[in-house]
Design an enzyme around this catalytic site. Structure first.
Site, PDB file in Angstrom:
ATOM      1  N   ASP A 174       1.026  -0.960   0.341  1.00  0.00           N
ATOM      2  CA  ASP A 174       0.136  -0.456  -0.420  1.00  0.00           C
ATOM      3  C   ASP A 174       0.713   0.943   0.405  1.00  0.00           C
ATOM      4  O   ASP A 174       1.081   1.847   0.922  1.00  0.00           O
ATOM      5  CB  ASP A 174      -1.274  -0.328   1.592  1.00  0.00           C
ATOM      6  CG  ASP A 174      -1.734   0.970   1.338  1.00  0.00           C
ATOM      7  OD1 ASP A 174      -2.083   2.044   0.315  1.00  0.00           O
ATOM      8  OD2 ASP A 174      -2.394   1.834   2.340  1.00  0.00           O
ATOM      9  N   LYS A 207       0.157   3.622  -3.115  1.00  0.00           N
ATOM     10  CA  LYS A 207      -0.415   4.250  -3.201  1.00  0.00           C
ATOM     11  C   LYS A 207      -0.039   5.316  -4.445  1.00  0.00           C
ATOM     12  O   LYS A 207       1.210   6.627  -4.493  1.00  0.00           O
ATOM     13  CB  LYS A 207      -0.721   5.370  -2.810  1.00  0.00           C
ATOM     14  CG  LYS A 207      -1.729   4.768  -1.462  1.00  0.00           C
ATOM     15  CD  LYS A 207      -2.318   6.035  -0.731  1.00  0.00           C
ATOM     16  CE  LYS A 207      -3.264   5.680   0.127  1.00  0.00           C
ATOM     17  NZ  LYS A 207      -2.666   4.702   1.687  1.00  0.00           N
ATOM     18  N   PHE A 208       1.418   5.091  -5.096  1.00  0.00           N
ATOM     19  CA  PHE A 208       2.103   5.508  -5.645  1.00  0.00           C
ATOM     20  C   PHE A 208       1.243   6.874  -7.113  1.00  0.00           C
ATOM     21  O   PHE A 208       0.309   6.172  -7.143  1.00  0.00           O
ATOM     22  CB  PHE A 208       2.917   4.642  -7.205  1.00  0.00           C
ATOM     23  CG  PHE A 208       3.993   3.328  -6.156  1.00  0.00           C
ATOM     24  CD1 PHE A 208       4.595   3.753  -5.660  1.00  0.00           C
ATOM     25  CD2 PHE A 208       3.598   2.030  -7.007  1.00  0.00           C
ATOM     26  CE1 PHE A 208       5.222   2.246  -5.078  1.00  0.00           C
ATOM     27  CE2 PHE A 208       4.601   1.336  -5.803  1.00  0.00           C
ATOM     28  CZ  PHE A 208       5.333   1.294  -5.515  1.00  0.00           C
ATOM     29  N   ARG A 238     -14.479  -1.316  11.251  1.00  0.00           N
ATOM     30  CA  ARG A 238     -14.576  -0.747  12.936  1.00  0.00           C
ATOM     31  C   ARG A 238     -15.238  -1.803  12.625  1.00  0.00           C
ATOM     32  O   ARG A 238     -16.742  -1.805  12.957  1.00  0.00           O
ATOM     33  CB  ARG A 238     -14.808   0.699  12.959  1.00  0.00           C
ATOM     34  CG  ARG A 238     -12.877   2.093  12.694  1.00  0.00           C
ATOM     35  CD  ARG A 238     -12.300   1.340  13.409  1.00  0.00           C
ATOM     36  NE  ARG A 238     -10.852   2.080  13.411  1.00  0.00           N
ATOM     37  CZ  ARG A 238     -10.422   2.328  11.972  1.00  0.00           C
ATOM     38  NH1 ARG A 238     -10.492   1.466  11.375  1.00  0.00           N
ATOM     39  NH2 ARG A 238      -9.601   3.654  11.531  1.00  0.00           N
TER      40      ARG A 238
END
EC number: 4.1.1.23
Length: 232
Positions: free
Chosen positions: A62, A64-65, A182
Site C-alpha cells: 500500500d 499509493k504510487f 471498525r
C-alpha cells in the site's frame, strides 16, 4: 503461499520490522492477508515483504504510487518482482498513468498482482476536497475516478464502504478494497466514512482493511477470529 479465502487484510501500520513481525506471528495466513504501508516499507524496505511472504502471507503493498506514467509503471513492476499480491496507485494520476501500469503488468512474466486504484482517501470530507480546489462531494469524485480506472483496465479500487454500492452498480467487474473498517464498538480514530465488517461486505466491498481493532487488541489472534466468525 497461503490459500487465504478471507476478505480481511490486516494493516501492519508499525514503525519497525520487529513490531510488525510480532503481530504477524500471532496471525494465521489462512485467515487474513497483510498490508505493508509507507511507514513500515520506508523503515524496512523490500525485505519486510520477503519475510512476510516467507511466513505464508499474501501481501498488499500500500504505497499509493503517483508520478508520471513511466515512473509509476516501473514502481509497479518492481512491486510485482517482489511477489506482492496487490499494489495500488492514485487514480488522480490520470488515465495514461494507470494504463501504463496495467500494460507493464500485462507484460510481466511472473504472477501478476492485483492493480488497485485509490480514489478519495477515507479521511477526506467535502470541506477537505474544497481545500484542494474540488467543489464536489466525495462520492461524486470517487465515481469520476472510478470511471477512469475502469477505462484504464484496473483490477479494482480502494474506496469507503458507503461508496461501494454505487461503484458495484456502475463497475461490477472492479474489486473493491475498503479501509476504515471498525467492528461494532470500536473508536473511529482518524477515518470518517466507516462501517462494520458485515456492513461493508453487504454494501459490496470485496476486501476489508482492518488495523487498530486487531493490532491494538489484547489478543490479536482472538480479535481476528471473532471478525472471521462474524462474517461467517
Amino acid at each position: 503461499m497461503s490459500a487465504c479465502q478471507s476478505p480481511i487484510i490486516v494493516a501492519l501500520d508499525f514503525p519497525t520490522r520487529e513490531a510488525a513481525l510480532a503481530l504477524a506471528d500471532q496471525l494465521d495466513p489462512k485467515l487474513c492477508r497483510v498490508k505493508v504501508g509507507k511507514e513500515l516499507f520506508t523503515s524496512c524496505a523490500a525485505g519486510i515483504v520477503e519475510t512476510l511472504r516467507g511466513k505464508g502471507f499474501e501481501v498488499f503493498l500500500d504505497l499509493k504510487f503517483h508520478d508520471i506514467p513511466n515512473t509509476t509503471a516501473m514502481a509497479v513492476k518492481a512491486a510485482a518482482e517482489m511477489g506482492v499480491w496487490m499494489v495500488n496507485v492514485h487514480c488522480s494520476g490520470g488515465l495514461r498513468m494507470m494504463a501504463a501500469c496495467r500494460e507493464t503488468l500485462e507484460a510481466f512474466s511472473g504472477p501478476r498482482p492485483l492493480l488497485i486504484g485509490v480514489t478519495v482517501l477515507t479521511s477526506m470530507e467535502r470541506e477537505d476536497l474544497a481545500g484542494i480546489g474540488l467543489d464536489i462531494e466525495p462520492q461524486e469524485q470517487v465515481l469520476r475516478l472510478a470511471a477512469l480506472a475502469q477505462k484504464a483496465g484496473m483490477d479494482g479500487l480502494v474506496c469507503s464502504a458507503q461508496e461501494a454500492p454505487a461503484l458495484k452498480a456502475a463497475h461490477p467487474g472492479l474489486q473493491l478494497v475498503t479501509p476504515g473498517i471498525r467492528p461494532a464498538g470500536s473508536a473511529q480514530d482518524d477515518q470518517r466514512r466507516i462501517l462494520t465488517p458485515r456492513q461493508a461486505l453487504d454494501a459490496g466491498s470485496d476486501y476489508l482493511v482492518i488495523g487498530r481493532p486487531i493490532s491494538q487488541a489484547a489478543d490479536p489472534a482472538k480479535a481476528l477470529a471473532a471478525i472471521v466468525a462474524e462474517l461467517g
